[in-house]
Design a protein around this motif. Structure first.
Motif, short mmCIF file in Angstrom:
data_model
loop_
_atom_site.label_atom_id
_atom_site.label_comp_id
_atom_site.label_asym_id
_atom_site.label_seq_id
_atom_site.Cartn_x
_atom_site.Cartn_y
_atom_site.Cartn_z
N LEU A 152 5.16 -6.07 -13.15
CA LEU A 152 3.77 -6.50 -13.20
C LEU A 152 3.64 -7.97 -12.82
O LEU A 152 4.53 -8.78 -13.12
CB LEU A 152 3.20 -6.28 -14.60
N TYR A 153 2.50 -8.30 -12.21
CA TYR A 153 2.26 -9.66 -11.73
C TYR A 153 0.96 -10.19 -12.30
O TYR A 153 -0.06 -9.51 -12.32
CB TYR A 153 2.22 -9.68 -10.19
N GLN A 154 1.01 -11.43 -12.76
CA GLN A 154 -0.17 -12.06 -13.36
C GLN A 154 -1.18 -12.44 -12.29
O GLN A 154 -0.83 -12.92 -11.21
CB GLN A 154 0.26 -13.29 -14.16
N ASN A 155 -2.48 -12.20 -12.61
CA ASN A 155 -3.59 -12.57 -11.71
C ASN A 155 -3.46 -11.92 -10.33
O ASN A 155 -3.72 -12.54 -9.30
CB ASN A 155 -3.67 -14.09 -11.54
N THR A 156 -3.01 -10.65 -10.31
CA THR A 156 -2.86 -9.92 -9.07
C THR A 156 -3.50 -8.54 -9.21
O THR A 156 -3.34 -7.89 -10.24
CB THR A 156 -1.37 -9.74 -8.69
N THR A 157 -4.23 -8.11 -8.19
CA THR A 157 -4.82 -6.77 -8.18
C THR A 157 -4.35 -6.03 -6.93
O THR A 157 -4.59 -6.49 -5.81
CB THR A 157 -6.36 -6.86 -8.17
N PRO A 158 -3.68 -4.87 -7.08
CA PRO A 158 -3.28 -4.27 -8.35
C PRO A 158 -2.14 -5.07 -8.98
O PRO A 158 -1.46 -5.82 -8.27
CB PRO A 158 -2.82 -2.86 -7.94
N PRO A 159 -1.91 -4.89 -10.29
CA PRO A 159 -0.91 -5.72 -10.97
C PRO A 159 0.53 -5.37 -10.62
O PRO A 159 1.43 -6.15 -10.87
CB PRO A 159 -1.18 -5.46 -12.45
N ASN A 160 0.76 -4.17 -10.04
CA ASN A 160 2.14 -3.80 -9.72
C ASN A 160 2.33 -3.75 -8.20
O ASN A 160 1.66 -3.01 -7.48
CB ASN A 160 2.52 -2.46 -10.35
N THR A 175 7.14 0.41 -6.33
CA THR A 175 6.19 -0.06 -7.33
C THR A 175 6.60 0.33 -8.74
O THR A 175 6.12 -0.24 -9.71
CB THR A 175 4.79 0.50 -7.06
#
Length: 334
Positions: A227-235, A252
């Motif tokens: 998972l990644y912070q402040n990212t859409t989508p988070p994965n 993913t």
């Protein structure tokens, strides 16, 4: 009495380590090893647990069998859930006694198959981003009252939730805005000192691994996400590693459809631009049903009886041969 003033800069210094590892399953063996820098003879060693009591000048409790003379090892042959905790040691020698400093702290945590109380974490994962809210609660099927969340971190040492954040309601502890200093081991502790369900929680920025809070049962499916912070989508697509070895690349999610004990270990994910997540220990529980245990008992009984029968047959055969030989000797003599 062991006081905080014993944390002096005088030498020699006691150093505490653990073997083989500090994360244990109920029934495992573990040894605490206390050594004295620069000296090895004539010392008497003592072992203590650290208590979560804010403001207490003497937060150390001597183990009931914590004085072991000249032996620098303290071994627990079969770890129980209540052995979870923080330990220190000290050595002394001479008359009057000359003490070493208190050792470094050493954490040991023990997990069981079916603990009487569970530490429930929301969001339901062991790694969390910074600047988010995380809720931890102790849930007992019988009665959730009387439990508190206990915390061991490098920054705060051993404390309870109320001492650190002042935001515990009943058995629920809420961290309103996480920081990396909140990284540590959390467990449920009763008023009488019972300790259950320790979980290693890591707070990190940008990249984290989404992994299960509870041990995975052998035969179940294990799914991991990066998972990644402040990212859409988070994965996003990432590489997944176990014990420093690449096991799956540019995906993913990572799925192990049938988990076995060999899958136990440290996992993390890595993105070529965003960086890598911290490592998370994934424990695998081997479950034996009552029917399996019954079959094992039957097999062991059959083997035991078979061995007995085999020995009996051999003895009878030898006796018969001896009698035949004796009769042949008598006939030859006649």
């Amino acid at each position: 009495m062991l006081l905080m003033s014993d944390f002096s800069t005088s030498v020699p210094r006691a150093v505490l380590s653990v073997s083989p590892q500090m994360w244990l399953t109920e029934g495992d063996s573990v040894t605490l090893i206390c050594e004295v820098n620069g000296s090895s003879t004539g010392w008497t060693f003592s072992w203590f647990t650290v208590t979560a009591s804010s403001g207490n000048r003497n937060p150390f409790k001597l183990l009931s069998d914590g004085i072991r003379g000249a032996r620098g090892n303290y071994t627990v042959s079969s770890a129980a859930l209540n052995h979870t905790g923080v330990y220190v040691c000290r050595a002394e020698r001479g008359k009057p006694a000359y003490n070493t400093t208190i050792s470094n702290t050493q954490l040991i945590w023990v997990t069981g198959v079916s603990p009487p109380v569970s530490l429930i974490i929301s969001p339901n994962r062991t790694q969390h981003f910074t600047s988010v809210s995380v809720s931890l609660s102790c849930e007992d099927q019988r009665d959730s009252t009387g439990w508190r969340v206990t915390i061991y971190t490098d920054r705060y040492g051993l404390e309870d939730c109320l001492s650190v954040w002042g935001s515990q309601t009943g058995s629920t502890c809420t961290i309103r805005s996480t920081t990396q200093y909140d990284t540590g081991v959390y467990w449920c502790e009763s008023e009488s000192g019972e300790k259950y369900h320790p979980v290693n929680i890591t707070v990190h920025f940008d990249v984290i691994l989404e992994s299960p809070v509870h041990p995975v049962t052998e035969g179940d499916t294990l799914t991991l996400h990066c998972l990644y912070q402040n990212t859409t989508p988070p994965n996003l697509r990432a590489d997944f590693y176990k014990d420093e070895s690449l096991i799956q690349s540019q995906t993913t999610e990572m799925i192990i459809s049938t988990v076995s004990k060999s899958h136990e270990g440290f996992y993390y994910c890595k993105h070529p631009e965003r960086g890598e997540s911290p490592k998370s220990w994934i424990s695998v529980t081997v479950f034996h049903s009552e029917s399996q245990i019954s079959v094992l008992h039957i097999l062991s009984s059959v083997l035991a009886v078979s061995s007995y029968l085999l020995v009996t047959v051999v003895m009878i055969f030898k006796c018969c041969r001896m009698r035949v030989a004796s009769v042949e000797e008598q006939e030859s003599a006649i």
